[in-house]
Design a protein around this motif. Structure first.
Motif, PDB file in Angstrom:
ATOM      1  N   TYR B 116      48.057 -14.109   2.996  1.00 14.95           N
ATOM      2  CA  TYR B 116      48.577 -14.699   1.771  1.00 14.95           C
ATOM      3  C   TYR B 116      48.436 -13.736   0.587  1.00 14.95           C
ATOM      4  O   TYR B 116      49.382 -13.482  -0.158  1.00 14.95           O
ATOM      5  N   LEU B 117      47.238 -13.181   0.439  1.00 20.10           N
ATOM      6  CA  LEU B 117      46.990 -12.267  -0.674  1.00 20.10           C
ATOM      7  C   LEU B 117      47.845 -11.002  -0.541  1.00 20.10           C
ATOM      8  O   LEU B 117      48.333 -10.453  -1.523  1.00 20.10           O
ATOM      9  N   LEU B 118      48.016 -10.591   0.694  1.00 21.54           N
ATOM     10  CA  LEU B 118      48.843  -9.417   0.956  1.00 21.54           C
ATOM     11  C   LEU B 118      50.248  -9.633   0.374  1.00 21.54           C
ATOM     12  O   LEU B 118      50.826  -8.758  -0.274  1.00 21.54           O
ATOM     13  N   ARG B 124      53.464  -7.367   0.056  1.00 16.94           N
ATOM     14  CA  ARG B 124      53.689  -6.692   1.331  1.00 16.94           C
ATOM     15  C   ARG B 124      53.649  -7.718   2.459  1.00 16.94           C
ATOM     16  O   ARG B 124      52.982  -8.740   2.360  1.00 16.94           O
ATOM     17  N   GLU B 125      54.312  -7.407   3.519  1.00 13.13           N
ATOM     18  CA  GLU B 125      54.168  -8.218   4.719  1.00 13.13           C
ATOM     19  C   GLU B 125      53.462  -7.398   5.771  1.00 13.13           C
ATOM     20  O   GLU B 125      53.687  -6.194   5.882  1.00 13.13           O
ATOM     21  N   LYS B 126      52.572  -8.079   6.489  1.00 14.13           N
ATOM     22  CA  LYS B 126      51.877  -7.496   7.637  1.00 14.13           C
ATOM     23  C   LYS B 126      50.823  -6.433   7.288  1.00 14.13           C
ATOM     24  O   LYS B 126      49.739  -6.452   7.831  1.00 14.13           O
ATOM     25  N   ARG B 229      43.115   4.210   6.904  1.00 16.07           N
ATOM     26  CA  ARG B 229      43.203   4.000   5.460  1.00 16.07           C
ATOM     27  C   ARG B 229      44.264   2.953   5.180  1.00 16.07           C
ATOM     28  O   ARG B 229      45.209   3.167   4.435  1.00 16.07           O
ATOM     29  N   LEU B 230      44.060   1.804   5.817  1.00 11.62           N
ATOM     30  CA  LEU B 230      45.073   0.764   5.659  1.00 11.62           C
ATOM     31  C   LEU B 230      44.471  -0.582   6.064  1.00 11.62           C
ATOM     32  O   LEU B 230      43.427  -0.640   6.717  1.00 11.62           O
ATOM     33  N   PHE B 231      45.143  -1.626   5.602  1.00 11.86           N
ATOM     34  CA  PHE B 231      44.811  -2.945   6.130  1.00 11.86           C
ATOM     35  C   PHE B 231      46.052  -3.509   6.794  1.00 11.86           C
ATOM     36  O   PHE B 231      47.156  -3.379   6.285  1.00 11.86           O
ATOM     37  N   GLN B 232      45.825  -4.120   7.937  1.00 17.19           N
ATOM     38  CA  GLN B 232      46.943  -4.675   8.682  1.00 17.19           C
ATOM     39  C   GLN B 232      46.517  -6.056   9.171  1.00 17.19           C
ATOM     40  O   GLN B 232      45.359  -6.243   9.556  1.00 17.19           O
ATOM     41  N   GLU B 233      47.433  -7.000   9.157  1.00 17.09           N
ATOM     42  CA  GLU B 233      47.080  -8.333   9.650  1.00 17.09           C
ATOM     43  C   GLU B 233      46.601  -8.241  11.086  1.00 17.09           C
ATOM     44  O   GLU B 233      47.187  -7.530  11.904  1.00 17.09           O
ATOM     45  N   GLY B 234      45.534  -8.971  11.372  1.00 17.73           N
ATOM     46  CA  GLY B 234      45.021  -9.002  12.745  1.00 17.73           C
ATOM     47  C   GLY B 234      44.410  -7.697  13.200  1.00 17.73           C
ATOM     48  O   GLY B 234      44.254  -7.467  14.394  1.00 17.73           O
TER      49      GLY B 234
END
Lengths: 499, 338
Positions: B116-118, B124-126, B229-234
């Motif tokens: 949601y915050l993403l 951004r998505e995902k 250096r990233l955040f990704q869902e799951g």
């Protein structure tokens, strides 16, 4: 060092039960104050309030005139109050020293120093214990010793013992009483809870008797005696003996056991070629020192454990290899020793516990459905008939006192007039009144022709109620003795394999 | 069949790359497993660990994105973990919620919150991928790096990898040697006994949950800003649950949990190396999870065998039945416990 504990005007309610009603009590350094009363008289509740495990609805707990009412146990502890619980409050996987250090205020701990102190204290009070032993590996009597030493480790001046001897053998009890005498001479204040009067008379300076949540009597120990205390404990109750006073009208065999062989369970005793007969209208007692096969015998006779060889006939029908339900259908009732785990379901109501023996009966069924109203009426009758003291049958069975729990079990097991009753430790831990009631129930069943098998570790009880006593030793029948020829000495010799 | 497979396994496990990636995979798992361990020690099976990790990974990446400093990212993860630990403790201890249901709720809520915050904050998505996200520094150990083979394996990891190993020692020390640790252990066995012995049960439980949240969230931060250096869902991909398994497999004993974590990390490393081989990728990806299950079954079997031995030993030292006690009549000598 703390020296005086006084409770004044303590009142505590649990739901509709008044557990303590305006109770006051004081114990001073250098004396032993015994608190006696039957199960459910409110002794343990009072002690839990004193130690901060319960908060009273009214009243004050004072240590040397400082109020600690309603504070948690750590406050009581820091004021010099130590408690030895009936069910110990030790962490079983931790060592003796670690248990001593539980609840220390400082973050870092000095284990070497603690170990030295444990040794010093255990030497001083002549209660040897290995500071590095894991508590769970120690025998019960030593665990109790650890709890006592922990109180001293925390510099307690006031010691509360909640039924300390209920987990001890006769010899260990004498040992504990001697130690308590030393604590007294050392200036400690000791509160000693028990319902075993000989111990109380042996150790106490002052005795307080509680009944139904109230103090009904208080006397210096040299101004009273056991008979006096019993009278106050049970109130208007008049003691009389049951059992063998009922003439035995032995008829046909109710329970016939022949050549019974049972394999040893994982930790237990095997039975080998056990034979015994219980006639209708007869009480047969099983005498044995714990671990000589009495538990296994009961399990085999009630369908709880498989039988390897031999035969068991109940009321003339072969039941040897039937399961529990089969035994029940064959008219074998069982009152187990471990009431809390096997006898009742603590979380379920009194109604549910008793209904366990009703719901299969066609009288209480209509097709797929149960006739709950009819069941409720029947349970209510039983609650009255067995004088089960509850506000309603919807109360969880676990909330009842030990005596009332046993009445619930008796009501359920005896309601359909079974031909064979197997009762293990029927009065263990019960107060006099509940025990007498139970003896009365067994006597009337006997009169009506049931065969009763009683397993008890209390020889006096067996001598009082049994017509015949069968002694087990190492899983075999060591002898069968008619009650009138039995003496404690003779049975004792057979039980230890000396005869 | 077994010939080629075992040859492949030998070839894979002996490579330096394998050891390197085992070490890399171990760090986040180890933090999370320590988080699971401390809650297990107060008697709670903490399914919230997965959620703590997700939150840690997200907030670490987000804070780094805004501030440009991975250290502030780490701090954000710590704060998020502590708060979530408090929330979970409140739900379980104050409100009396079922620990598994609450834990699952927290895990689900965290992955939902991150997604949601993403979308709302970053649009951004995902995934959140940006050059503004930096990784935590890697450590270059002066002497160690020159040791042949071993140097290549031990040297050059993210700073948190070394911290995670230090944490094993710290947790072990606290549990064994401090009054807080003794209290934690006693609560796990019996809260009533602990209260009666003077332990502040409620306070200890809350502290443990804060600690649990912080440890697992730091593990999550290591996933997002440790090497990547990233955040990704799951992106935590059930590592919280694997960490939970490691804690159970190691019987909540720090050193054993470390061993279990290394085994699970090795399984993931095997999977990574095998990706380039001819083994089907679905099978490869299954390896770590299958190993987690196998390890737990194995340990349960060992423990049961040991318990059986122990109960026999106890029986031998304890002649009297535990219940009910024998009130032996006078004239009868019962076997004494002493």
């Amino acid at each position: 060092m703390a020296s005086t504990l006084s409770l004044s005007g303590i009142t505590k309610r649990f739901g509709s039960v008044l557990a303590n009603d305006d109770v006051s009590l004081e114990v001073r350094g250098g004396s032993v104050h015994a608190l006696v009363g039957e199960n459910g008289a409110g002794k343990s509740t009072l002690m839990k309030i004193a130690y901060g495990l319960h908060r009273p609805d009214a009243g004050e707990v004072l240590v040397d005139d400082v109020a600690i009412t309603g504070q948690p146990p750590r406050t009581a502890r820091s004021h010099g109050v130590g408690m030895v619980h009936q069910h110990f409050s030790l962490a079983a996987s931790m060592t003796v020293t670690e248990n001593m250090l539980l609840g220390e205020p400082s973050w870092r701990l000095d284990f070497d120093e603690a170990r030295r102190r444990v040794r010093a204290i255990s030497e001083r009070y002549r209660m040897p214990v290995d500071p590095d032993a894991v508590v769970g590996n120690l025998p019960v009597s030593i665990q109790q010793r650890v709890e006592i030493l922990r109180a001293f480790f925390n510099e307690a001046g006031i010691l509360i013992f909640d039924e300390p001897t209920s987990v001890l053998s006769h010899h260990e009890t004498q040992e504990l009483l001697a130690r308590i005498d030393e604590f007294r001479r050392d200036g400690k204040a000791v509160l000693f809870i028990s319902h075993k009067l000989p111990e109380v008379m042996a150790i106490a300076d002052e005795v307080t008797v509680m009944r139904r949540g109230r103090v009904v009597h208080r006397a210096a120990a040299d101004q009273t005696d056991e008979a006096d205390l019993v009278r106050h404990m049970v109130g208007d109750f008049v003691s009389h003996r049951h059992g063998s006073s009922v003439p035995s009208r032995r008829g046909s065999a109710a329970l016939e056991v022949d050549g019974l062989v049972v394999d040893a369970p994982e930790s237990g005793t095997a039975l080998d070629d056990v034979a015994l007969t219980v006639r209708s209208g007869e009480v047969v007692g099983i005498a044995a020192i714990a671990g000589n096969g009495q538990t296994e015998l009961v399990r085999a006779l009630t369908g709880l454990a498989p039988v390897r060889a031999g035969s068991v006939r109940a009321n003339g029908v072969e039941v040897t290899h039937l399961d529990v339900a089969g035994h029940r259908a064959g008219g074998v009732a069982h009152m187990p020793a471990d009431r809390l785990h096997e006898g009742i379901n603590r979380e379920r109501s009194v109604f549910d516990n008793i209904a366990l023996r009703l719901y299969r009966d066609p009288e209480y069924r209509r097709g797929l459905f149960l006739r709950r109203g009819a069941m409720q009426r029947r349970v209510q009758e039983l609650v009255e008939e067995y004088s089960i003291r509850v506000p309603s049958a919807a109360v969880p069975a676990g909330a009842l006192s030990g005596g009332n729990q046993q009445r619930v079990i008796a009501a359920r097991e005896l309601l359909d007039q079974p031909g064979v009753v197997i009762a293990e430790e029927p009065t263990w831990g019960l107060d006099v009144q509940a025990a007498e009631f139970l003896y009365g129930q067994l006597a009337s069943l006997k009169e009506r022709g049931a065969g009763i098998l009683v397993v008890s570790s209390d020889l006096d009880e067996l001598l009082e109620i049994a017509d015949t006593i069968v002694v087990l030793y190492r899983g075999r029948v060591a002898g069968t003795v008619p009650a009138e020829e039995a003496t404690v000495e003779r049975l004792g010799a057979m039980m230890t394999g000396a005869a | 069949m077994s010939g080629p497979v075992s040859a492949l396994v030998v070839q894979v496990t002996s490579s330096a790359e394998f050891a390197q990636s085992t070490m890399s995979f171990a760090a986040p798992l180890l933090f999370a497993a320590l988080g699971a361990l401390v809650s297990q020690r107060v008697g709670v099976f903490n399914v919230g660990i997965e959620g703590f990790m997700t939150a840690g990974a997200f907030f670490a990446a987000a804070a780094t994105y805004y501030t440009g400093s991975p250290w502030l990212g780490l701090l954000a993860a710590i704060v998020a973990g502590a708060l979530l630990g408090l929330v979970m403790a409140f739900c379980v201890f104050a409100l009396g919620g079922d620990e598994v249901v609450v834990g699952l709720g927290i895990s689900t809520a965290c992955s939902g919150l991150a997604a949601y915050l993403l979308l709302v904050v970053f649009d951004r998505e995902k995934a959140l991928i940006s050059p503004k996200i930096h990784t935590l520094p890697k450590v270059d150990l002066p002497v160690v790096r020159d040791i042949p083979v071993l140097g290549g394996i031990v040297n050059g990891h993210s700073v948190l990898a070394y911290v995670s190993l230090a944490c094993v020692a710290v947790v072990a020390y606290v549990l064994r040697r401090t009054s807080f640790g003794l209290g934690v252990r006693c609560i796990g066995e019996s809260p009533e006994a602990a209260a009666s012995a003077g332990v502040r049960v409620e306070r200890t439980r809350y502290l443990v949950f804060v600690l649990s949240g912080v440890l697992a969230a730091v593990g999550g931060a290591q996933v997002s800003i440790g090497y990547l250096r990233l955040f990704q869902e799951g992106m935590t991909a059930g590592q919280g649950f694997i960490a939970l398994s490691a804690s159970v497999a190691g019987a909540a004993v720090p050193v054993l949990v470390l061993a279990a974590v290394l085994v699970f990390a090795a399984a993931r490393a095997v999977a990574v190396v095998l990706v380039t081989s001819s083994v089907p990728p679905q099978f490869v990806q299954m390896v770590p999870y299958a190993m987690a299950i196998a390890a737990i079954v194995l340990i349960a079997l060992v423990r049961r065998a040991r318990q059986r031995r122990r109960s026999f030993a106890l029986r031998a030292t304890r002649p009297e039945d535990q219940r009910p006690p024998s009130h032996v009549a006078p004239g009868v000598t019962a076997p004494s416990a002493e």
